[in-house]
Motif scaffolding. Structure first.
Motif, PDB file in Angstrom:
ATOM      1  N   GLN A 176       0.832  -1.197   0.000  1.00 25.89           N
ATOM      2  CA  GLN A 176       0.000   0.000   0.000  1.00 25.89           C
ATOM      3  C   GLN A 176       0.871   1.254   0.000  1.00 25.89           C
ATOM      4  OE1 GLN A 176      -2.323  -0.820   3.513  1.00 25.89           O
ATOM      5  NE2 GLN A 176      -3.950  -1.841   2.350  1.00 25.89           N
ATOM      6  N   ARG A 177       1.970   1.200   0.740  1.00 33.00           N
ATOM      7  CA  ARG A 177       2.881   2.336   0.774  1.00 33.00           C
ATOM      8  C   ARG A 177       3.514   2.565  -0.597  1.00 33.00           C
ATOM      9  NH1 ARG A 177       5.610   1.018   5.080  1.00 33.00           N
ATOM     10  NH2 ARG A 177       7.254  -0.143   4.038  1.00 33.00           N
ATOM     11  N   ILE A 178       3.834   1.477  -1.308  1.00 36.58           N
ATOM     12  CA  ILE A 178       4.412   1.603  -2.640  1.00 36.58           C
ATOM     13  C   ILE A 178       3.443   2.312  -3.581  1.00 36.58           C
ATOM     14  CG2 ILE A 178       5.120   0.291  -4.676  1.00 36.58           C
ATOM     15  CD1 ILE A 178       7.232   0.396  -2.514  1.00 36.58           C
ATOM     16  N   GLN A 179       2.163   1.964  -3.517  1.00 41.61           N
ATOM     17  CA  GLN A 179       1.174   2.610  -4.368  1.00 41.61           C
ATOM     18  C   GLN A 179       1.100   4.105  -4.083  1.00 41.61           C
ATOM     19  OE1 GLN A 179      -2.411   0.408  -3.597  1.00 41.61           O
ATOM     20  NE2 GLN A 179      -1.774  -1.354  -4.819  1.00 41.61           N
ATOM     21  N   HIS A 180       1.201   4.465  -2.802  1.00 37.54           N
ATOM     22  CA  HIS A 180       1.176   5.873  -2.435  1.00 37.54           C
ATOM     23  C   HIS A 180       2.423   6.597  -2.950  1.00 37.54           C
ATOM     24  CE1 HIS A 180       0.517   9.506  -0.116  1.00 37.54           C
ATOM     25  NE2 HIS A 180       1.684   9.343   0.494  1.00 37.54           N
ATOM     26  N   LEU A 181       3.582   5.965  -2.816  1.00 34.50           N
ATOM     27  CA  LEU A 181       4.835   6.597  -3.232  1.00 34.50           C
ATOM     28  C   LEU A 181       4.912   6.791  -4.737  1.00 34.50           C
ATOM     29  CD1 LEU A 181       7.461   4.801  -0.959  1.00 34.50           C
ATOM     30  CD2 LEU A 181       6.356   7.004  -0.617  1.00 34.50           C
ATOM     31  N   GLU A 182       4.228   5.930  -5.460  1.00 29.55           N
ATOM     32  CA  GLU A 182       4.281   6.029  -6.915  1.00 29.55           C
ATOM     33  C   GLU A 182       3.789   7.388  -7.393  1.00 29.55           C
ATOM     34  OE1 GLU A 182       3.219   3.164 -10.703  1.00 29.55           O
ATOM     35  OE2 GLU A 182       2.078   2.960  -8.849  1.00 29.55           O
ATOM     36  N   GLY A 183       2.794   7.920  -6.710  1.00 32.20           N
ATOM     37  CA  GLY A 183       2.267   9.221  -7.097  1.00 32.20           C
ATOM     38  C   GLY A 183       3.109  10.382  -6.613  1.00 32.20           C
ATOM     39  N   LEU A 184       4.107  10.118  -5.781  1.00 29.68           N
ATOM     40  CA  LEU A 184       4.938  11.188  -5.230  1.00 29.68           C
ATOM     41  C   LEU A 184       6.345  11.201  -5.811  1.00 29.68           C
ATOM     42  CD1 LEU A 184       3.948  10.855  -1.452  1.00 29.68           C
ATOM     43  CD2 LEU A 184       3.011  12.442  -3.148  1.00 29.68           C
ATOM     44  N   ALA A 185       6.596  10.412  -6.865  1.00 29.07           N
ATOM     45  CA  ALA A 185       7.916  10.338  -7.503  1.00 29.07           C
ATOM     46  C   ALA A 185       8.992   9.930  -6.500  1.00 29.07           C
ATOM     47  CB  ALA A 185       8.272  11.667  -8.169  1.00 29.07           C
ATOM     48  N   LEU A 186       8.644   9.009  -5.599  1.00 28.16           N
ATOM     49  CA  LEU A 186       9.593   8.527  -4.596  1.00 28.16           C
ATOM     50  C   LEU A 186       9.923   7.060  -4.809  1.00 28.16           C
ATOM     51  CD1 LEU A 186       8.131  10.275  -1.423  1.00 28.16           C
ATOM     52  CD2 LEU A 186      10.226  10.874  -2.647  1.00 28.16           C
ATOM     53  N   LEU A 187       9.648   6.548  -6.014  1.00 20.73           N
ATOM     54  CA  LEU A 187       9.949   5.158  -6.343  1.00 20.73           C
ATOM     55  C   LEU A 187      11.095   5.094  -7.339  1.00 20.73           C
ATOM     56  CD1 LEU A 187       6.596   3.231  -6.834  1.00 20.73           C
ATOM     57  CD2 LEU A 187       8.145   3.159  -4.896  1.00 20.73           C
ATOM     58  N   ASP A 188      11.924   4.077  -7.176  1.00 20.00           N
ATOM     59  CA  ASP A 188      12.957   3.782  -8.163  1.00 20.00           C
ATOM     60  C   ASP A 188      12.298   3.142  -9.387  1.00 20.00           C
ATOM     61  OD1 ASP A 188      15.801   3.210  -9.013  1.00 20.00           O
ATOM     62  OD2 ASP A 188      15.028   1.166  -8.889  1.00 20.00           O
ATOM     63  N   ASP A 189      12.579   3.656 -10.562  1.00 21.01           N
ATOM     64  CA  ASP A 189      11.889   3.203 -11.773  1.00 21.01           C
ATOM     65  C   ASP A 189      12.161   1.735 -12.085  1.00 21.01           C
ATOM     66  OD1 ASP A 189      10.749   5.663 -12.234  1.00 21.01           O
ATOM     67  OD2 ASP A 189      12.354   6.367 -13.548  1.00 21.01           O
ATOM     68  N   LEU A 190      13.382   1.268 -11.867  1.00 17.98           N
ATOM     69  CA  LEU A 190      13.737  -0.095 -12.251  1.00 17.98           C
ATOM     70  C   LEU A 190      13.176  -1.127 -11.291  1.00 17.98           C
ATOM     71  CD1 LEU A 190      15.325  -2.058 -14.074  1.00 17.98           C
ATOM     72  CD2 LEU A 190      17.295  -1.699 -12.570  1.00 17.98           C
ATOM     73  N   THR A 191      13.392  -0.945  -9.992  1.00 13.39           N
ATOM     74  CA  THR A 191      13.047  -1.965  -9.006  1.00 13.39           C
ATOM     75  C   THR A 191      11.675  -1.761  -8.372  1.00 13.39           C
ATOM     76  OG1 THR A 191      14.053  -0.716  -7.187  1.00 13.39           O
ATOM     77  CG2 THR A 191      15.486  -2.229  -8.430  1.00 13.39           C
ATOM     78  N   ARG A 192      11.095  -0.578  -8.516  1.00 13.86           N
ATOM     79  CA  ARG A 192       9.812  -0.239  -7.893  1.00 13.86           C
ATOM     80  C   ARG A 192       9.892  -0.224  -6.377  1.00 13.86           C
ATOM     81  NH1 ARG A 192       7.536   2.631 -11.025  1.00 13.86           N
ATOM     82  NH2 ARG A 192       5.446   2.204 -10.233  1.00 13.86           N
ATOM     83  N   LEU A 193      11.093  -0.045  -5.853  1.00  7.27           N
ATOM     84  CA  LEU A 193      11.280   0.169  -4.420  1.00  7.27           C
ATOM     85  C   LEU A 193      11.362   1.665  -4.140  1.00  7.27           C
ATOM     86  CD1 LEU A 193      14.027  -2.446  -3.399  1.00  7.27           C
ATOM     87  CD2 LEU A 193      11.563  -2.613  -3.063  1.00  7.27           C
ATOM     88  N   PRO A 194      11.174   2.078  -2.879  1.00  3.04           N
ATOM     89  CA  PRO A 194      11.432   3.473  -2.530  1.00  3.04           C
ATOM     90  C   PRO A 194      12.849   3.874  -2.949  1.00  3.04           C
ATOM     91  CG  PRO A 194      10.307   2.374  -0.728  1.00  3.04           C
ATOM     92  CD  PRO A 194      10.625   1.310  -1.731  1.00  3.04           C
ATOM     93  N   ASN A 195      12.986   5.112  -3.440  1.00  9.19           N
ATOM     94  CA  ASN A 195      14.293   5.554  -3.925  1.00  9.19           C
ATOM     95  C   ASN A 195      15.124   6.208  -2.823  1.00  9.19           C
ATOM     96  OD1 ASN A 195      13.171   8.127  -3.646  1.00  9.19           O
ATOM     97  ND2 ASN A 195      12.745   8.348  -5.831  1.00  9.19           N
ATOM     98  N   ARG A 196      16.297   6.702  -3.199  1.00  9.26           N
ATOM     99  CA  ARG A 196      17.222   7.275  -2.222  1.00  9.26           C
ATOM    100  C   ARG A 196      16.580   8.444  -1.471  1.00  9.26           C
ATOM    101  NH1 ARG A 196      23.440   8.876  -2.604  1.00  9.26           N
ATOM    102  NH2 ARG A 196      23.475   7.046  -3.926  1.00  9.26           N
ATOM    103  N   ARG A 197      15.847   9.271  -2.169  1.00 13.18           N
ATOM    104  CA  ARG A 197      15.219  10.432  -1.524  1.00 13.18           C
ATOM    105  C   ARG A 197      14.256   9.988  -0.427  1.00 13.18           C
ATOM    106  NH1 ARG A 197      11.150  14.445  -3.273  1.00 13.18           N
ATOM    107  NH2 ARG A 197      10.728  13.198  -5.138  1.00 13.18           N
ATOM    108  N   TYR A 198      13.486   8.917  -0.704  1.00 12.12           N
ATOM    109  CA  TYR A 198      12.564   8.441   0.318  1.00 12.12           C
ATOM    110  C   TYR A 198      13.311   7.804   1.492  1.00 12.12           C
ATOM    111  CZ  TYR A 198       8.751   6.184   2.716  1.00 12.12           C
ATOM    112  OH  TYR A 198       7.862   5.806   3.683  1.00 12.12           O
TER     113      TYR A 198
END
Length: 321
Positions: A150-172
């Motif tokens: 659920q958190r991943i779905q929320h982060l997707e709209g905030l540009a806080l996901l890594d494009d390749l792995t779909r994990l939270p990115n460094r900024r998050y």
């Protein structure tokens, strides 16, 4: 009555009427929240329901008529021991005539391991006294990651996901570390940080190409995500590095989690030209200290990571406070 109990009662009640009520039986099984499949005594798969397809990635055409341990599910236990040979729960159910209940990890078609709860029940030809003709296996996703998804779905709209792995990115990850440090200063609750690095990703890229390397990164990411605790955060730091922020952790808890991650990655793999390609990870972990900043705690974790690298890789190194 709980859904799971109802599901199993349906299976038991309808099994004896399979030949006369095949269509009803199939509708019931295909609408269960659990994966269900049948095998004969030799572990050849004879039935595979819709949920089994969703949980494993294998469609019916992939599995029917094949033995379940032949490159399909490839179950391992929490210690990384392969269950498909000496420790197969299907074989045990056939030999002992008793239902087997275990926790294990199945090998998803995409390469990562998924934690599951298994219930393997022997099937008798004419009631409980008849010859055992096979088994029915019921399994469900045991992944404690609903909150993470659920958190991943929320982060997707905030540009806080890594494009390749779909994990939270460094900024998050930095944002999460800052939040945990603020919480520690107020409540005194320490947390752990794991810094993990894939061993030999450059060699994978050089030998098999960057497409294979990207698939390795995705497989590692999915394995970490499927096996982290609900409130913990796993993110991609960059390149072949991953950060895990582990709440409410001491040194012992951090080591248990890190060793589980290491074992699961070691037993995951992707297939290229008929060859199973496996990698390992090295990890370093630390516990937060009063006065820490995101930079200081990551620096200590990075030092422990390189201790694992220098000691031979595929290792975990943990430092307490």
């Amino acid at each position: 009555m709980p859904e799971r109990q109802v599901s199993r009662l349906h299976i038991e009640a309808l099994w004896g009427h399979l030949m006369s009520e095949r269509d009803v039986f199939r509708v019931v099984l295909d609408n269960l929240a659990e994966g269900v499949y049948f095998t004969d005594r030799d572990r050849v798969i004879t039935y595979w329901n819709d949920t089994a397809e969703k949980l494993t990635g294998h469609c019916r055409e992939d599995v029917l008529g094949k033995r379940c341990g032949e490159g399909l599910l490839v179950h391992v236990n929490e210690k990384g021991v392969l269950l498909c040979n000496k420790h197969c729960p299907i074989t045990a159910a056939v030999n002992d005539g008793e239902t087997q209940k275990i926790e294990a990890y199945l090998h998803h078609k995409d390469g990562h391991l998924v934690p599951v709860l298994l219930r393997v029940t022997p099937v008798h030809e004419n009631g409980k006294e008849g010859e055992i003709t096979g088994v029915v296996q019921v399994f469900s996703d045991n992944s404690p990651t609903l909150a993470a998804r659920q958190r991943i779905q929320h982060l997707e709209g905030l540009a806080l996901l890594d494009d390749l792995t779909r994990l939270p990115n460094r900024r998050y990850v930095i944002r999460e570390l800052t939040g945990r440090l603020t919480e520690m200063s107020r409540l005194g609750e320490s947390f752990g940080v794991l810094f993990a690095d894939i061993d030999g990703l450059k060699e994978v890229n050089d030998t098999y190409g960057h497409e294979a390397g990207d698939e390795v990164l995705r497989t590692v990411a999915r394995t970490l995500l499927h096996n982290c605790r609900p409130l913990d955060v796993v993110g991609r730091w960059g390149g072949d590095e991953f950060i895990s922020v582990i709440r409410d952790a001491d040194r012992g808890t951090l080591r248990i989690i890190a060793e589980r991650f290491r074992m699961l990655i070691e037993n995951s793999g992707i297939t290229r030209k008929g060859e199973t390609l496996r990698v390992t990870i090295s990890s370093g972990g630390v516990i937060s200290r009063p006065g820490d900043s995101p930079e200081s705690i990551l620096e200590r974790a990075d030092q422990m990571l390189y201790r694992s690298k220098d000691a031979g890789k595929n290792l975990v190194s943990i430092r307490g406070k």
